[in-house]
Design a protein around this motif. Structure first.
Motif, short mmCIF file in Angstrom:
data_model
loop_
_atom_site.label_atom_id
_atom_site.label_comp_id
_atom_site.label_asym_id
_atom_site.label_seq_id
_atom_site.Cartn_x
_atom_site.Cartn_y
_atom_site.Cartn_z
N GLY A 149 -4.20 5.47 -3.69
CA GLY A 149 -3.14 4.67 -3.07
C GLY A 149 -2.30 5.49 -2.12
O GLY A 149 -1.94 5.04 -1.03
N LEU A 150 -1.97 6.72 -2.54
CA LEU A 150 -1.22 7.62 -1.66
C LEU A 150 -2.03 7.96 -0.42
O LEU A 150 -1.47 8.09 0.68
N LEU A 151 -3.33 8.12 -0.60
CA LEU A 151 -4.20 8.39 0.55
C LEU A 151 -4.10 7.25 1.56
O LEU A 151 -3.92 7.48 2.76
N ALA A 152 -4.20 6.01 1.09
CA ALA A 152 -4.10 4.86 2.00
C ALA A 152 -2.72 4.78 2.64
O ALA A 152 -2.59 4.40 3.82
N SER A 153 -1.67 5.16 1.89
CA SER A 153 -0.32 5.05 2.44
C SER A 153 -0.04 6.10 3.51
O SER A 153 0.91 5.94 4.29
N THR A 154 -0.84 7.18 3.56
CA THR A 154 -0.64 8.16 4.64
C THR A 154 -0.84 7.51 6.00
O THR A 154 -0.24 7.95 6.99
N GLY A 200 -8.81 2.13 8.31
CA GLY A 200 -8.67 0.69 8.44
C GLY A 200 -7.23 0.23 8.29
O GLY A 200 -6.77 -0.67 9.00
N VAL A 201 -6.50 0.86 7.36
CA VAL A 201 -5.08 0.55 7.21
C VAL A 201 -4.32 0.92 8.48
O VAL A 201 -3.48 0.16 8.97
N LEU A 239 6.27 0.60 -1.41
CA LEU A 239 6.65 0.43 -2.81
C LEU A 239 5.97 -0.77 -3.46
O LEU A 239 5.71 -0.74 -4.68
N PHE A 240 5.71 -1.81 -2.70
CA PHE A 240 5.23 -3.06 -3.30
C PHE A 240 3.85 -3.47 -2.81
O PHE A 240 3.59 -4.66 -2.62
N SER A 241 3.00 -2.50 -2.58
CA SER A 241 1.62 -2.78 -2.16
C SER A 241 0.60 -2.22 -3.14
O SER A 241 -0.53 -1.95 -2.77
N GLY A 242 1.02 -2.00 -4.36
CA GLY A 242 0.09 -1.51 -5.37
C GLY A 242 -0.27 -0.05 -5.23
O GLY A 242 -1.30 0.37 -5.76
N VAL A 243 0.55 0.73 -4.55
CA VAL A 243 0.28 2.16 -4.41
C VAL A 243 0.66 2.90 -5.69
O VAL A 243 -0.12 3.71 -6.21
N PHE A 244 1.84 2.62 -6.23
CA PHE A 244 2.36 3.36 -7.36
C PHE A 244 2.16 2.65 -8.70
O PHE A 244 2.27 3.29 -9.75
N PHE A 245 1.92 1.38 -8.69
CA PHE A 245 1.69 0.63 -9.92
C PHE A 245 0.81 -0.57 -9.61
O PHE A 245 0.78 -1.05 -8.47
N LEU A 249 -1.67 -2.54 3.49
CA LEU A 249 -1.71 -1.37 2.62
C LEU A 249 -2.30 -1.71 1.26
O LEU A 249 -3.02 -0.90 0.67
N TRP A 250 -2.01 -2.90 0.74
CA TRP A 250 -2.60 -3.30 -0.54
C TRP A 250 -4.11 -3.36 -0.44
O TRP A 250 -4.82 -2.86 -1.31
N HIS A 251 -4.61 -3.95 0.63
CA HIS A 251 -6.06 -4.05 0.83
C HIS A 251 -6.68 -2.65 0.94
O HIS A 251 -7.73 -2.38 0.36
#
Length: 253
Positions: free
Chosen positions: A63-68, A146-147, A181-187, A205-207
């Motif tokens: 998830g952190l990878l996608a959020s970068t 893709g993100v 915070l609310f895209s399923g990265v941390f929980f 980001l969730w996808h």
């Protein structure tokens, strides 16, 4: 295509002169996030069914990878774009050359996607060093790109359309932070109230985070993988078109 590459070359050469200034935000900070949250907080969480049967570090790292991608797009497509249009006026200088607005746009956006790709590769290597790896893990880098593609045109269009640089902070305060915070990265998204979960589905980001976890850990995705990819591609294509329309309007007005 040649014109696009020339525009891309300008931004890449400019980055080569200042790359050391981005080492911390681009590479060191994601690693600190992985260590502090993945292993620090993760030591209190452990492996649960809601995490797909993996430990917290293996859950949060993809998830952190996608959020970068979101962090990189937010950094490269806000103030630098505003500066190129107003302060340094690089766009006006390019406009005096044979480059078209579409080529100017495409060169800058491709540069942004390359920055996303480089950061994602480095982060994926760090994940592998911590033992978070699988045969399909390299696909998580593709998901991260893709993100970036899904976000980059929209952020660019906003930066081109604003009249004051202070407005750009809206992207970070009311865009990047809440989405992260609310895209399923941390929980897991299942931890949100049922009525809020459909709102998270809108977030690219969730996808990307779901695709990244599927690639790294093999955890099943709530949607078929091709629907996640299709959503990112459609959103990114519309954003790219919107960015082009905004740039043409500003450069011809």
């Amino acid at each position: 295509m040649i014109g696009t590459l020339h525009a891309l070359e300008y931004w890449w050469m400019n980055y080569r002169r200042v790359w050391y200034g981005s080492v911390f935000s681009s590479f060191v900070m994601p690693v600190l996030f992985l260590v502090s949250i993945g292993y620090g907080v993760g030591s209190y969480v452990g492996s649960t069914e809601s995490l797909g049967g993996v430990d917290y570090a293996a859950f949060v790292a993809p998830g952190l990878l996608a959020s970068t991608a979101l962090q990189m797009v937010g950094g490269e497509m806000t103030w630098p774009v505003f500066a190129a249009l107003r302060w340094g006026q690089q766009y006006k200088a390019m406009q005096t050359s044979p480059l078209t607005p579409r080529q100017i746009l495409s060169g800058h956006l491709l540069y942004g996607l390359i920055r996303v790709a480089v950061t994602a590769i480095v982060f994926a290597v760090v994940m592998a060093a911590f033992g978070i790896f699988s045969a399909t893990a390299p696909l998580s880098v593709v998901a991260t790109i893709g993100v970036g593609y899904a976000f980059i045109g929209w952020v660019y269009a906003f930066s081109v359309s604003v009249k004051s640089e202070t407005t750009l902070s809206i992207i970070h305060r009311f865009g990047i932070v809440p989405v992260s915070l609310f895209s399923g990265v941390f929980f897991p998204l299942s931890q949100l109230p049922a009525y809020l979960q459909p709102l998270a589905w809108i977030s690219p980001l969730w996808h990307g985070a779901e695709l990244s976890r599927w690639a790294v850990s093999g955890t099943p995705t709530p949607w078929p993988w091709y629907l996640h990819i299709a959503y990112l591609l459609v959103l990114g294509t519309v954003g790219w078109w919107l960015a082009g329309a905004q740039l043409r309007r500003r450069m011809t007005s």
